[in-house]
Design a protein around this motif. Structure first.
Motif, short mmCIF file in Angstrom:
data_model
loop_
_atom_site.label_atom_id
_atom_site.label_comp_id
_atom_site.label_asym_id
_atom_site.label_seq_id
_atom_site.Cartn_x
_atom_site.Cartn_y
_atom_site.Cartn_z
N HIS A 20 0.85 -1.18 0.00
CA HIS A 20 0.00 0.00 0.00
C HIS A 20 0.89 1.24 0.00
N LEU A 21 0.58 2.19 -0.89
CA LEU A 21 1.41 3.40 -1.02
C LEU A 21 0.87 4.60 -0.25
N GLY A 22 -0.38 4.51 0.15
CA GLY A 22 -0.95 5.62 0.93
C GLY A 22 -2.18 6.21 0.27
N GLY A 23 -2.95 6.95 1.08
CA GLY A 23 -4.17 7.59 0.60
C GLY A 23 -3.89 8.99 0.08
N LEU A 24 -4.68 9.42 -0.89
CA LEU A 24 -4.56 10.76 -1.48
C LEU A 24 -5.95 11.38 -1.58
N ASP A 25 -5.99 12.69 -1.48
CA ASP A 25 -7.27 13.39 -1.55
C ASP A 25 -7.73 13.59 -2.99
N ALA A 26 -6.81 13.76 -3.92
CA ALA A 26 -7.14 13.91 -5.34
C ALA A 26 -5.98 13.33 -6.15
N TYR A 27 -6.32 12.67 -7.26
CA TYR A 27 -5.27 12.06 -8.07
C TYR A 27 -5.68 12.14 -9.54
N TRP A 28 -4.73 12.59 -10.37
CA TRP A 28 -4.91 12.64 -11.82
C TRP A 28 -4.06 11.52 -12.42
N PRO A 29 -4.65 10.37 -12.73
CA PRO A 29 -3.85 9.21 -13.17
C PRO A 29 -3.06 9.46 -14.44
N GLU A 30 -3.65 10.16 -15.42
CA GLU A 30 -2.95 10.35 -16.69
C GLU A 30 -1.70 11.19 -16.53
N GLN A 31 -1.76 12.15 -15.62
CA GLN A 31 -0.59 13.03 -15.40
C GLN A 31 0.26 12.56 -14.22
N ALA A 32 -0.22 11.57 -13.45
CA ALA A 32 0.49 11.09 -12.25
C ALA A 32 0.78 12.24 -11.30
N VAL A 33 -0.26 13.02 -11.02
CA VAL A 33 -0.18 14.15 -10.08
C VAL A 33 -1.18 13.91 -8.96
N ALA A 34 -0.73 14.11 -7.75
CA ALA A 34 -1.59 13.88 -6.58
C ALA A 34 -1.63 15.14 -5.71
N VAL A 35 -2.76 15.33 -5.03
CA VAL A 35 -2.89 16.38 -4.02
C VAL A 35 -3.18 15.71 -2.69
N GLU A 36 -2.44 16.12 -1.68
CA GLU A 36 -2.67 15.61 -0.34
C GLU A 36 -2.88 16.80 0.60
N LEU A 37 -4.00 16.79 1.30
CA LEU A 37 -4.27 17.83 2.28
C LEU A 37 -3.44 17.56 3.53
N ASP A 38 -2.67 18.56 3.92
CA ASP A 38 -1.84 18.43 5.12
C ASP A 38 -2.63 18.95 6.30
N THR A 39 -3.39 18.06 6.93
CA THR A 39 -4.22 18.46 8.07
C THR A 39 -3.62 17.98 9.38
N ARG A 40 -2.32 17.79 9.37
CA ARG A 40 -1.67 17.41 10.63
C ARG A 40 -1.90 18.46 11.68
N ALA A 41 -2.03 18.01 12.90
CA ALA A 41 -2.12 18.93 14.04
C ALA A 41 -1.40 18.30 15.21
N PRO A 42 -0.65 19.07 15.99
CA PRO A 42 0.03 18.50 17.15
C PRO A 42 -0.98 17.96 18.13
N ARG A 43 -0.73 16.80 18.64
CA ARG A 43 -1.64 16.18 19.60
C ARG A 43 -0.90 15.94 20.90
N GLN A 44 -1.59 15.33 21.82
CA GLN A 44 -1.00 15.03 23.11
C GLN A 44 0.26 14.20 22.95
N GLY A 45 1.28 14.56 23.69
CA GLY A 45 2.50 13.78 23.63
C GLY A 45 3.70 14.66 23.38
N PRO A 46 4.90 14.09 23.42
CA PRO A 46 6.11 14.88 23.25
C PRO A 46 6.29 15.36 21.82
N ARG A 47 7.18 16.31 21.64
CA ARG A 47 7.45 16.88 20.33
C ARG A 47 7.90 15.80 19.34
N GLU A 48 8.58 14.77 19.86
CA GLU A 48 9.08 13.74 18.97
C GLU A 48 7.94 13.03 18.24
N ASP A 49 6.75 12.96 18.88
CA ASP A 49 5.62 12.30 18.23
C ASP A 49 5.20 13.05 16.98
#
Length: 349
Positions: free
Chosen positions: A258-287
């Protein structure tokens, strides 16, 4: 006269209206009101009343919401001379500036217009942030909150108010009703007051992500933020004439991992968009660093296969939709200049 030269007080009737109704005792003395006269006017049944220590309400009736807020700031603000608020140097040089005091919590959210926050008139307490080293106690309707780093305030109706994420964190710290917490956090995103990641950062800093009802509300908040970001992404494709992608897909190598999930993908052009919705959560900075490393490894793997990955944050989609559309369009147009991408299997996510 330098900017440090004390200003001569002008007559009370020439002050801005609210500052004719709420003044510090030192400011009143600077206007020629003696201590004896002040005590006489503030006696029971007198024309004035002591609103807070060293803060006087210059009429006998109950204070308005505006008067309570200005009174709280007068009580908590740092003063340049004994009892005299620091003065500005432009527009109105006699108007007090409240330094080292910022309204936060539910009062701040009410000022921002949150419908899920109680109205100002129903609040029996006004929270005010001050630097940790200040020697100041909570009193009356004012609750003093100390902080190691005073946030840069926003001016709301002329008052210094904590940014929405900080005001939310200070409000949530005192709330136990899961429904109220959920409504406040959701409104912050739906009302476009701030991004979910900014709220989560403040909640993490305040060590509130150990509370189950807060964690549940944050999960909903992040889901709300992602939904809004997806709406903006759909709008970007539609309004700026981009070709239709396949939405919300998983990529796999044929018979491989499995290579991962993507929010939008154009197969003919092999271009993907991924929404970066990361947010810091509970835990140390290393997480959080580990989460980012996972994102980076996924992107590097896809790009080694010839797939261009465009990362877009919800904030960029909200604030610069046309610019993000141009970035995606450039990636699509450049696909003809690249070597063909590896064959991958596209599955619905």
């Amino acid at each position: 006269m330098t900017h440090n030269t004390p200003l001569s007080p002008r007559p009370l009737q020439q002050l801005p209206e609210v500052h004719r109704r709420v003044l510090s005792t030192a400011r009143l003395r600077s206007h020629g009101i003696s201590t004896a006269e002040l005590n006489e006017r503030c006696r029971p049944g007198g024309p004035w009343q002591l609103l807070l220590p060293n803060v006087v309400l210059l009429h006998p009736g109950p204070p308005t919401d505006e008067e309570r807020l200005h009174g709280a700031l007068l009580y908590a603000s740092r003063e340049s001379a004994p009892g005299v608020p620091v003065q500005p140097s432009a527009q109105d040089p006699h108007r007090p500036v409240y330094t080292e005091a910022v309204i936060t919590g539910l009062a701040a959210l009410a000022l921002y217009g949150f419908s899920s926050a109680p109205p100002l008139e129903s609040l029996d307490r006004v929270d005010v942030l001050v630097p940790r080293q200040r020697r100041l106690r909570s009193t009356g309707y004012v609750r003093v909150l100390r902080t190691s780093a005073l946030p840069t305030p926003c001016a709301v109706t002329g008052l210094p108010v904590a940014p929405v994420p900080r005001a939310l964190a200070d409000a949530v710290a005192e709330l136990t009703d899961p429904g109220v917490v959920r409504r406040l956090l959701t409104e912050a995103v739906r009302g476009r007051h701030c991004e979910p990641a900014a709220v989560v950062r403040e909640l993490t800093e305040a060590q509130l992500l150990t509370c189950p009802h807060v964690v549940d509300a944050v999960d909903l908040l992040l889901a709300e933020g992602r939904a809004r970001a997806e709406e903006h992404l759909y709008r970007m494709v539609r309004e700026y004439g981009l070709p239709d992608p396949v939405w919300n897909v998983d990529l796999r190598l044929p018979g491989g991992p499995h290579l991962g999930g993507l929010d939008a993908y154009w197969p003919e052009q092999a271009v993907a968009v991924e929404l970066d919705t990361r947010a810091p959560r509970q835990g140390p900075r290393e997480d959080d660093d580990a989460v980012w490393s996972q994102y980076a490894r996924k992107r590097e793997h896809l790009e080694r296969l010839g797939i261009t990955v465009v990362h877009i944050t919800p904030k960029k989609l909200r604030d610069s939709l046309e610019q993000q559309a141009a970035v995606v369009r450039t990636a699509l147009m450049a696909s003809g200049d690249r070597d063909p991408a590896a064959y991958v299997v596209v599955l619905p996510r």
